[in-house]
Design an enzyme around this catalytic site. Structure first.
Site, PDB file in Angstrom:
ATOM      1  N   SER A   1       0.673  -1.051  -0.129  1.00 51.11           N
ATOM      2  CA  SER A   1       0.095  -0.014   0.002  1.00 51.11           C
ATOM      3  C   SER A   1       1.082   1.390   0.210  1.00 51.11           C
ATOM      4  O   SER A   1       1.995   0.928   0.422  1.00 51.11           O
ATOM      5  CB  SER A   1      -0.847  -0.035   1.361  1.00 51.11           C
ATOM      6  OG  SER A   1      -1.651   1.197   1.583  1.00 51.11           O
TER       7      SER A   1
ATOM      8  N   TYR B   1      -1.910  -0.722  10.643  1.00 48.41           N
ATOM      9  CA  TYR B   1      -2.090  -1.036   9.183  1.00 48.41           C
ATOM     10  C   TYR B   1      -0.578  -0.512   8.321  1.00 48.41           C
ATOM     11  O   TYR B   1      -0.022  -1.470   7.693  1.00 48.41           O
ATOM     12  CB  TYR B   1      -3.016  -0.160   8.415  1.00 48.41           C
ATOM     13  CG  TYR B   1      -3.464  -0.469   7.210  1.00 48.41           C
ATOM     14  CD1 TYR B   1      -3.848  -1.842   6.821  1.00 48.41           C
ATOM     15  CD2 TYR B   1      -3.053   0.494   6.270  1.00 48.41           C
ATOM     16  CE1 TYR B   1      -4.101  -1.811   5.494  1.00 48.41           C
ATOM     17  CE2 TYR B   1      -3.375   0.324   4.797  1.00 48.41           C
ATOM     18  CZ  TYR B   1      -3.942  -0.993   4.689  1.00 48.41           C
ATOM     19  OH  TYR B   1      -4.191  -1.210   3.002  1.00 48.41           O
TER      20      TYR B   1
END
Ligand SMILES: NC(=O)c1ccc[n+]([C@@H]2O[C@H](COP(=O)([O-])OP(=O)(O)OC[C@H]3O[C@@H](n4cnc5c(N)ncnc54)[C@H](OP(=O)(O)O)[C@@H]3O)[C@@H](O)[C@H]2O)c1
Length: 247
Positions: A143, A156
């Site tokens: 990501s 995350y």
């Protein structure tokens, strides 16, 4: 049909929605055989039926990637049914963002189990076959949060940084086996991912951030690009964002 994609056996985790689903659709349209894993088997089976109905080959296997035996069963099913595995896309993931001080320990565990261990289990399940074949490609999904960290998404981001580190370590280790490794780091892409945020105020912020999100086929095209290179070309990293995304 794209020659480099046609008849490739591609295992995709997290194929029941979002990036995984869009990738299954694009790869199948280009002639790949797709083996789909996720927990929501009704969604997975509907997708497989749709692809088969359009003339493709697809298999749906209920898989929770936080259990190694289930990921192994998914990959084994691909090899038992189609004779080999050419590509695994370790895509399953979730993003229940919240500041650390809210102590959402269960959600931290879940992100570590799915976003990190799930990727490792995919590697463990596919690697022995690919070593034997002396061919294959392992695509991991990181990501922008694998490159950046900010308040509210520390855990995350930590899981996605881990995916980058694992992918680079893997890249260096698999040289003797002619295996390609790719890590793809998307920015905001319109999927169900924001639904995994459970804190209402954070969910609203994430929804606002995702107003600029781009369609999921942006990711699928990046997968096709990396797979379509000549065998001696290893596309190791792709980072892409919506043109309007600042972070
Ligand atoms: N969308 C974005 O903006 C974005 C940006 C950067 C990175 N990513 C990454 O892209 C990947 C895919 O996410 P998405 O955006 O497509 O979100 P999504 O639409 O929510 O899809 C997530 C997928 O992961 C699966 N999944 C979740 N937990 C699982 C588990 N324990 N076992 C098996 N499958 C599981 C879900 O299927 P089931 O619920 O049916 O199991 C679903 O198919 C994730 O790794 C995410 O972190 C997304």
């Amino acid at each position: 049909m794209t020659q480099a994609i046609k008849d490739k056996v591609v295992v995709i985790t997290g194929a029941s929605s979002g990036l995984g689903e869009a990738t299954a659709q694009l790869l199948s349209a280009q002639g790949a055989i797709v083996v789909l894993g996720a927990r929501r088997v009704d969604r997975l089976q509907a997708l497989a039926d749709e692809l088969i109905g359009s003339g493709g080959k697809a298999l749906a296997i209920t898989t929770d990637v936080s259990h190694y035996d289930q990921v192994k069963r998914l990959v084994d099913a691909a090899v038992e049914t189609y004779g080999r595995i050419d590509v695994i896309i370790n895509n399953a993931g979730l993003m229940p963002q919240s500041p650390l001080e809210r102590l959402k320990v269960d959600e931290w565990d879940q992100m570590i189990d799915v976003n990190i261990k799930g990727v490792l289990y995919g590697i463990a399940a596919a690697l022995p076959y690919m070593q034997q074949q002396k061919a294959g490609q392992i695509i991991n999904v990181s990501s922008v949060a694998g490159h950046k960290v900010g308040p509210g998404f520390a855990v995350y981001a930590a899981t996605k940084h881990a995916v980058l580190a694992l992918s680079e370590g893997l890249r260096q280790e698999v040289k003797p086996y002619n295996i390609r490794t790719t890590v793809i780091s998307p920015g905001a892409v319109a999927t169900e991912l924001p639904n995994s945020v459970t804190e209402p105020d954070i969910a609203e912020k994430v929804r606002n951030f995702y107003e600029i999100a781009i369609p999921a086929d942006s990711f699928a095209r990046a997968v096709v690009f990396s797979m379509s290179q000549p065998e001696e070309v290893d596309v190791n990293e792709i980072l892409f964002r919506p043109t309007r995304q600042v972070l």
